[in-house]
Scaffold this active site. Structure first.
Site, PDB file in Angstrom:
ATOM      1  N   GLU A  99     -78.412  32.815  38.319  1.00 48.47           N
ATOM      2  CA  GLU A  99     -79.735  32.822  37.662  1.00 48.47           C
ATOM      3  C   GLU A  99     -80.773  32.180  38.563  1.00 48.47           C
ATOM      4  OE1 GLU A  99     -81.614  33.790  35.419  1.00 48.47           O
ATOM      5  OE2 GLU A  99     -80.746  33.841  33.423  1.00 48.47           O
ATOM      6  N   ASP A 100     -82.013  32.603  38.432  1.00 41.69           N
ATOM      7  CA  ASP A 100     -83.089  31.908  39.142  1.00 41.69           C
ATOM      8  C   ASP A 100     -83.465  30.623  38.406  1.00 41.69           C
ATOM      9  OD1 ASP A 100     -83.910  33.746  37.196  1.00 41.69           O
ATOM     10  OD2 ASP A 100     -85.970  33.761  37.917  1.00 41.69           O
ATOM     11  N   ASP A 103     -84.084  27.848  31.395  1.00 45.78           N
ATOM     12  CA  ASP A 103     -85.190  27.176  30.709  1.00 45.78           C
ATOM     13  C   ASP A 103     -84.685  26.742  29.324  1.00 45.78           C
ATOM     14  OD1 ASP A 103     -87.678  26.323  29.897  1.00 45.78           O
ATOM     15  OD2 ASP A 103     -88.649  28.275  29.986  1.00 45.78           O
ATOM     16  N   PHE A 152     -94.940  25.205  34.786  1.00 37.94           N
ATOM     17  CA  PHE A 152     -94.776  26.657  34.833  1.00 37.94           C
ATOM     18  C   PHE A 152     -94.524  27.041  36.276  1.00 37.94           C
ATOM     19  CE2 PHE A 152     -95.500  31.077  34.939  1.00 37.94           C
ATOM     20  CZ  PHE A 152     -95.057  31.515  33.711  1.00 37.94           C
ATOM     21  N   ARG A 165     -93.984  36.490  42.772  1.00 37.46           N
ATOM     22  CA  ARG A 165     -92.545  36.501  43.050  1.00 37.46           C
ATOM     23  C   ARG A 165     -92.267  36.395  44.550  1.00 37.46           C
ATOM     24  NH1 ARG A 165     -89.600  37.889  38.362  1.00 37.46           N
ATOM     25  NH2 ARG A 165     -90.561  39.414  36.991  1.00 37.46           N
TER      26      ARG A 165
HETATM   27  C1  PRP Z   1     -86.197  34.212  33.232  1.00 37.37           C
HETATM   28  C2  PRP Z   1     -84.980  33.812  34.059  1.00 37.37           C
HETATM   29  C3  PRP Z   1     -83.889  33.745  33.060  1.00 37.37           C
HETATM   30  C4  PRP Z   1     -84.594  33.391  31.783  1.00 37.37           C
HETATM   31  C5  PRP Z   1     -84.383  31.944  31.500  1.00 37.37           C
HETATM   32  O1  PRP Z   1     -86.254  35.590  33.144  1.00 37.37           O
HETATM   33  O2  PRP Z   1     -84.699  34.735  35.071  1.00 37.37           O
HETATM   34  O3  PRP Z   1     -83.198  34.967  32.939  1.00 37.37           O
HETATM   35  O4  PRP Z   1     -85.986  33.631  31.955  1.00 37.37           O
HETATM   36  O5  PRP Z   1     -85.028  31.568  30.337  1.00 37.37           O
HETATM   37  P1  PRP Z   1     -84.265  30.929  29.119  1.00 37.37           P
HETATM   38  O6  PRP Z   1     -83.325  29.877  29.633  1.00 37.37           O
HETATM   39  O7  PRP Z   1     -85.380  30.340  28.294  1.00 37.37           O
HETATM   40  O8  PRP Z   1     -83.538  32.020  28.371  1.00 37.37           O
HETATM   41  P2  PRP Z   1     -87.530  36.361  32.606  1.00 37.37           P
HETATM   42  O9  PRP Z   1     -87.297  36.718  31.168  1.00 37.37           O
HETATM   43  O10 PRP Z   1     -88.767  35.582  32.900  1.00 37.37           O
HETATM   44  O11 PRP Z   1     -87.492  37.699  33.436  1.00 37.37           O
HETATM   45  P3  PRP Z   1     -87.617  37.913  35.026  1.00 37.37           P
HETATM   46  O12 PRP Z   1     -86.360  37.353  35.640  1.00 37.37           O
HETATM   47  O13 PRP Z   1     -87.720  39.373  35.183  1.00 37.37           O
HETATM   48  O14 PRP Z   1     -88.840  37.178  35.503  1.00 37.37           O
END
Ligand code: PRP
Length: 186
Positions: A99-100, A103, A152, A165
């Site tokens: 994961e990146d 949150d 953020f 990105r």
């Molecule tokens: C981000 C990130 C995780 C998720 C984490 O994806 O890549 O998958 O949010 O958030 P959480 O712990 O609150 O569930 P995002 O939905 O922003 O999509 P993206 O990767 O396409 O930017």
């Protein structure tokens, strides 16, 4: 300033490179002779994933998932579904979810349950950023890049409305004329 936004650098390019190299080497050493399946969570993970696998001098299988959340993402009732599911076989295999950012933890906890249902040998978590301020689900991260309390975050894969990105560093977006409420999740 980047356009109308001010972005404060939180983690620089070189610090990211060194940390990603360390994680890649740690995984390679922990999984010697086991050929893990690395599953990246799109889209935000694309840069981290590409850099990480190039630091792993070993055979690996790679795949990606993409999830969509409906309803308010920051409450436990938010529903998560796949827009791209895992395609490679994972039964009996050692899986690492990459994961990146973690949150609230809702995405990852959904993914872990889904992947465990396919009976892999093991499931571990690798995350570039462990962001703490909005955590709802308890998550154990096996390989963690950076822990950041709040903000953020954008850059190195992370976006705000699909922008930023491609920044080579991780930054925090400082709001100018916009209200904080309009930017409340990554
Ligand atoms: C981000 C990130 C995780 C998720 C984490 O994806 O890549 O998958 O949010 O958030 P959480 O712990 O609150 O569930 P995002 O939905 O922003 O999509 P993206 O990767 O396409 O930017």
């Amino acid at each position: 300033m980047l356009g109308e936004y001010h972005i404060r650098e939180e983690v620089g390019k070189e610090e990211i490179r060194q940390r990603v190299q360390r994680i890649g080497r740690d995984i390679a050493s922990d999984y010697r002779d086991r050929e893990p399946v690395l599953i990246g969570v799109l889209n935000g993970v694309f840069l981290f994933f590409a850099d990480l696998v190039r630091e792993m001098a070993m055979p690996v299988t790679i795949d990606f998932v993409r999830v969509a959340s409906y309803g308010p993402h920051n409450v436990s009732s938010g529903r998560i579904t796949f827009t791209k599911d895992v395609e490679v076989p994972i039964k009996g295999k050692p899986v690492i979810i990459v994961e990146d950012i973690i949150d609230t933890g809702l995405t990852l906890s959904f993914l872990v349950d889904h992947i465990k249902a396919r009976e892999p040998e093991s499931v571990k978590i690798c995350a570039l950023i462990n962001k703490l301020e909005r955590r709802e689900k308890k998550i154990t991260i096996d390989y963690c890049g950076f822990t950041i309390e709040e903000g953020f975050l954008v850059g190195y894969g992370l976006d705000y409305n699909e922008q930023f990105r491609n920044l080579p560093y991780i930054g925090s977006l400082e709001m100018g004329h916009q209200s904080e409420e309009s930017v409340n999740e990554n």
